[in-house]
Write a protein that holds these residues in place. Structure first.
Motif, short mmCIF file in Angstrom:
data_model
loop_
_atom_site.label_atom_id
_atom_site.label_comp_id
_atom_site.label_asym_id
_atom_site.label_seq_id
_atom_site.Cartn_x
_atom_site.Cartn_y
_atom_site.Cartn_z
N ASN A 56 60.65 70.87 -22.05
CA ASN A 56 59.88 70.39 -23.58
C ASN A 56 59.26 71.09 -23.70
O ASN A 56 58.95 71.88 -24.51
N GLY A 57 57.97 70.77 -22.80
CA GLY A 57 56.83 71.92 -22.88
C GLY A 57 55.74 71.55 -23.59
O GLY A 57 54.34 72.05 -23.92
N SER A 58 55.91 70.15 -24.17
CA SER A 58 54.73 69.62 -24.59
C SER A 58 53.41 68.62 -24.05
O SER A 58 53.53 69.12 -22.53
N TYR A 59 52.46 69.26 -24.15
CA TYR A 59 51.32 69.20 -22.78
C TYR A 59 50.95 67.39 -22.16
O TYR A 59 50.77 67.70 -21.43
N SER A 60 51.30 66.59 -23.40
CA SER A 60 51.04 65.09 -23.08
C SER A 60 52.24 63.98 -22.80
O SER A 60 51.30 63.01 -24.01
N GLN A 61 53.13 63.97 -23.24
CA GLN A 61 54.21 63.36 -24.06
C GLN A 61 53.56 62.38 -25.66
O GLN A 61 53.39 61.40 -24.44
N PRO A 62 53.35 63.09 -25.81
CA PRO A 62 52.82 62.10 -26.89
C PRO A 62 53.27 62.22 -27.75
O PRO A 62 55.15 61.88 -27.80
N HIS A 63 53.01 61.25 -28.70
CA HIS A 63 54.14 60.46 -29.72
C HIS A 63 54.43 61.31 -31.11
O HIS A 63 53.56 61.23 -32.09
N LEU A 64 55.08 61.74 -30.56
CA LEU A 64 55.02 63.38 -31.63
C LEU A 64 55.53 63.35 -33.17
O LEU A 64 54.80 63.50 -34.19
N HIS A 65 56.01 61.55 -33.34
CA HIS A 65 56.53 61.65 -34.89
C HIS A 65 54.94 60.48 -35.52
O HIS A 65 54.98 60.49 -36.32
N ALA A 66 53.85 60.15 -34.70
CA ALA A 66 53.08 60.32 -35.21
C ALA A 66 51.72 60.50 -35.54
O ALA A 66 50.66 60.45 -35.86
N LEU A 67 52.33 62.28 -35.18
CA LEU A 67 51.19 63.16 -35.78
C LEU A 67 51.60 63.89 -36.53
O LEU A 67 52.66 63.94 -36.76
N GLY A 68 50.19 64.80 -37.15
CA GLY A 68 50.53 65.68 -38.00
C GLY A 68 51.44 66.82 -37.15
O GLY A 68 51.26 67.32 -36.18
N GLU B 298 61.12 61.52 -28.41
CA GLU B 298 60.97 60.83 -30.15
C GLU B 298 61.59 61.57 -31.41
O GLU B 298 62.13 62.89 -30.70
N PRO B 299 61.84 60.78 -32.23
CA PRO B 299 62.27 61.62 -33.47
C PRO B 299 60.55 62.60 -34.10
O PRO B 299 59.56 62.07 -34.13
N ALA B 300 61.01 63.96 -34.04
CA ALA B 300 60.02 64.53 -33.51
C ALA B 300 60.70 65.07 -35.33
O ALA B 300 60.89 66.55 -35.29
N ILE B 301 59.93 64.92 -36.08
CA ILE B 301 60.77 65.60 -37.45
C ILE B 301 60.17 66.34 -38.59
O ILE B 301 59.87 67.27 -39.31
N HIS B 302 58.40 66.67 -37.79
CA HIS B 302 57.86 67.96 -38.38
C HIS B 302 58.66 69.24 -37.72
O HIS B 302 58.76 70.96 -37.50
#
Length: 64
Positions: free
Chosen positions: A18-30, A60-64
């Protein structure tokens, strides 16, 4: 814990997909926040354990 993780990475017992910083809810972020999560996360993992993450597998759905 970090030293143990370094040993596991060096012995190829663990990896990162993965490599994300903090297990974010990527679908809720810009888009900019998503990019920042990955940029900071990839840098932190490489600095802490010496491994460059090359695979992105999201839960999570990462639509970006």
């Amino acid at each position: 814990m970090i030293e143990r993780l370094r040993r596991y990475v060096q012995s190829r017992r663990v990896g990162f997909v993965n490599g994300s910083y903090s297990q974010p809810h990527l679908h809720a972020l810009g888009a900019e926040s998503n990019l920042r999560q990955l940029t900071f996360g990839l840098e932190a993992i490489e600095q802490l354990v010496g491994m460059r993450v090359t695979t992105y597998a999201h839960q999570e759905p990462a639509i970006h």
